[in-house]
Design a protein around this motif. Structure first.
Motif, PDB file in Angstrom:
ATOM      1  N   UNK A 244      32.662  36.249  42.003  1.00  0.00           N
ATOM      2  CA  UNK A 244      31.576  37.061  41.463  1.00  0.00           C
ATOM      3  C   UNK A 244      31.986  38.534  41.375  1.00  0.00           C
ATOM      4  N   UNK A 245      32.644  39.024  42.423  1.00  0.00           N
ATOM      5  CA  UNK A 245      33.057  40.427  42.419  1.00  0.00           C
ATOM      6  C   UNK A 245      34.123  40.696  41.371  1.00  0.00           C
ATOM      7  N   UNK A 246      35.054  39.764  41.208  1.00  0.00           N
ATOM      8  CA  UNK A 246      36.092  39.946  40.192  1.00  0.00           C
ATOM      9  C   UNK A 246      35.480  39.958  38.787  1.00  0.00           C
ATOM     10  N   UNK A 247      34.540  39.067  38.559  1.00  0.00           N
ATOM     11  CA  UNK A 247      33.871  39.045  37.266  1.00  0.00           C
ATOM     12  C   UNK A 247      33.099  40.348  37.028  1.00  0.00           C
ATOM     13  N   UNK A 248      32.444  40.836  38.075  1.00  0.00           N
ATOM     14  CA  UNK A 248      31.714  42.097  37.965  1.00  0.00           C
ATOM     15  C   UNK A 248      32.667  43.255  37.699  1.00  0.00           C
ATOM     16  N   UNK A 249      33.852  43.222  38.353  1.00  0.00           N
ATOM     17  CA  UNK A 249      34.838  44.278  38.152  1.00  0.00           C
ATOM     18  C   UNK A 249      35.370  44.254  36.730  1.00  0.00           C
TER      19      UNK A 249
END
Length: 626
Positions: free
Chosen positions: A527-532
């Protein structure tokens, strides 16, 4: 009595006890050296140094001396502690073999130092030297076996990743030195595997590459159609695409297997290499291209339907391009199997990386079968069975087999299997001189439900280079067939040699914690990678497209958005680092607990035990004084 009492009182007892204990120890060592010479006990968890029954029988049957020379670069491996531990295990296993052979096998360990005569001998024997980086040293770790008749067999480099098959390779080496001729492999084939004549050009053909390689390694004896007997000197009978065999031929195969002959069978529901598939009879129908050993399979309890083909899910199948003007499509009948499809505990398939098959069938055994089936090659759980006729009809459009593909719920399909057990004849009503009605020992049979894997197109590219043919394999089909033949031509003792459990002790608890942590934090990390990625895309839209270009004029709202996005990007990266750090937190915590146990646990245990012993002695003194 008074003098004796003075000499052996309580105070003087320790003075005499120590010399007496020393004498008793020396006597025990002397007696054990005399009466327990050669006695060994294996206390390792997986009995690493206990030889299999098959290996011991091979050693017992050695008729002439065998000399083993282990070339090990001890000095070159001084900075490789793990390799040194493995080398020590190999040496100890070889010493066990030599000790168990009763003098028939001798072992010599040689350190081939650089520029020495020993290094020249190692290279002359074909041993493989591995350069060790910047040090410039060369590491040799190979084995040379010789007999008294100039026979020689080598293991160029004893690889640590093949430790499970070390005993098998060693037993095979010794067994080979005891044989002075090539094993005989009789081949009965209904496919053009060997040399022949091209009907279109009327020119001789050399046959398939795999057939040419087998000729170099074994004495290949090609049987005429419909043989009525199999010679007693045949070590292995190889049936390739048997179709409509007569009862006399089936009876000959039956008797060969019952008297201890080894059998390798390739059957196929759709043999694409069968020339009969291109022939049309008078009724306008093509000839059948399926093969079967129905009479024998039925008697043995082997279940195989020549009308069914294994289809894999499109993501597990290979691509083909039937129309050069169209892009490649997935063909579910064209299987490209990887390591998870192979039996890692069998010497035939343990080293196989890839195997390509086409229109393969499925094998199983009936509940009342006398044979035990061990799968060698199997499909994935995302597979199903299809009618062979439908697969043949989709030759021009194999992509149609993938449309609406849905597995049928069965876990896996066995495509190749090893079968063993005590068999009865499939022809009990026959009466012939010397007829066997049952096997005297467990039979060894391997059945493969595909013949196309033997053809060149599925595993090798053949190119001409200055008048010579060069083979460039892109799959391990030949390795699979060679391993199978090589294993079956050996005697039953060699086939029975077990694989050895690796002596490496993995940190199973650590692996379990790592897996649980990864599962727990993987979703958050994703989720964090996608948000980044989304933040970086938004920032890219507000910044110059290329270096040197003038920055676009931003409004106050856009500038505020830019600052906000940059702050969010920094915050997201910080959270991502925290998640990645947390992945190792549980493992580090376990490591700290283990250190505390190792540092404090054993001393505390010693103190507790000593305290209990002291307390017990004090209680005994008090009770004695009372």
């Amino acid at each position: 009595m008074t003098l004796l009492n003075r000499l052996f009182n309580r105070r003087s007892a320790p003075v005499y006890a120590l010399p007496l204990l020393a004498l008793a120890f020396l006597a025990l060592v002397t007696l054990s050296a005399m009466f327990l010479r050669g006695a060994r006990i294996d206390l390792t968890e997986h009995r690493q140094y206990t030889l299999s029954d098959g290996t011991r029988r091979i050693l017992d049957r050695i008729e002439e001396p065998v000399k083993l020379q282990l070339y090990y670069s001890d000095k070159a491996a001084r900075d490789l502690p793990q390799f040194r531990v493995y080398a020590q295990r190999v040496r100890e296993l070889l010493e066990e073999v030599a000790a168990r052979s009763h003098g028939k096998v001798t072992l010599q360990v040689i350190d081939p130092e650089p520029f020495s005569k020993d290094e020249e001998n190692a290279a002359a024997h074909g041993l493989q030297g591995v350069p060790l980086g910047a040090s410039g040293d060369t590491l040799y770790f190979g084995l040379v076996g010789t007999n008294s008749t100039d026979g020689e067999t080598t293991m160029p480099f004893i690889q640590p990743d093949k430790e499970a098959f070390l005993e098998y390779d060693l037993a095979k080496l010794i067994s080979t030195l005891a044989i002075d001729k090539k094993p005989v492999v009789a081949v009965l084939s209904d496919l053009p595997t060997g040399p022949g004549l091209d009907p279109l050009t009327n020119q001789p053909t050399m046959g398939w590459v795999l057939d040419r390689q087998l000729v170099e390694l074994f004495e290949l004896r090609r049987l005429q159609p419909e043989p009525t007997s199999i010679g007693p000197d045949v070590d292995l009978l190889m049936l390739i695409h048997p179709k409509n065999l007569s009862d006399d031929t089936l009876y000959a195969i039956d008797q060969y297997v019952l008297r201890g002959g080894h059998l390798l069978v390739f059957v196929d529901p759709v043999a694409e290499a069968d020339p009969a598939g291109t022939r049309i009879d008078l009724s306008g129908q093509t000839q059948p291209v399926s093969s079967d050993l129905h009479t024998l399979f039925q008697a043995w309890g082997v279940q195989y339907d020549p009308g069914k083909v294994v289809l894999e899910a499109p993501q597990n199948s290979l691509q083909v391009q039937p129309d050069p003007n169209q892009p490649p499509v997935r063909n579910p009948a064209l299987l490209g199997l990887r390591k998870t499809a192979f039996n890692a505990h069998d010497v035939i398939t343990a080293g196989i990386e890839t195997l390509n098959l086409s229109s393969a069938g499925a094998l199983s055994v009936a509940a009342d079968s006398p044979l035990k089936m061990e799968a060698l090659v199997q499909s994935s759980s995302s597979s199903r069975l299809a009618d062979a006729a439908a697969v043949r009809a989709a030759v021009a459009d194999p992509g149609s087999l993938a449309e609406g593909f849905k597995e049928d719920g069965q876990e896996v399909r066995v495509i190749a299997a090893r079968l063993s057990g005590v068999l009865k004849t499939a022809f009990p009503a026959r009466r012939a001189a010397g007829q066997l009605v049952a096997s005297k020992q467990p039979v060894n049979i391997v059945i493969v439900a595909d013949t196309d894997l033997l053809s060149d197109r599925l595993w090798v590219q053949v190119q001409d280079f200055m008048g010579q043919q060069i083979f460039n394999p892109f799959a391990n089909n030949a390795d699979f067939v060679y391993n199978t033949v090589d294993n079956l031509v050996g005697n039953a003792d060699l086939i029975a040699v077990r694989t050895r459990a690796s002596a490496n002790r993995p940190f199973e608890r650590v692996d379990a914690i790592r897996g649980a942590a990864e599962q727990r934090y993987q979703a958050k990390e994703k989720q964090l990678r996608q948000q980044l990625d989304e933040l970086e895309q938004k920032l890219a839209q507000l910044q110059p497209a290329a270096p040197g270009e003038p920055a676009p004029k931003l409004t106050r709202e856009q500038q505020a958005d830019l600052l906000k996005l940059q702050e969010q990007k920094l915050t997201t990266r910080r959270e991502l680092r925290d998640v990645q750090h947390q992945l190792n937190a549980d493992i580090e915590s376990l490591g700290r607990r283990l250190k505390l146990i190792n540092i404090l646990g054993m001393p505390l245990l010693v103190v507790v035990v000593a305290g209990l012993i002291a307390l017990r002695r004090r209680q005994q003194r008090r009770s004695g004084g009372a």
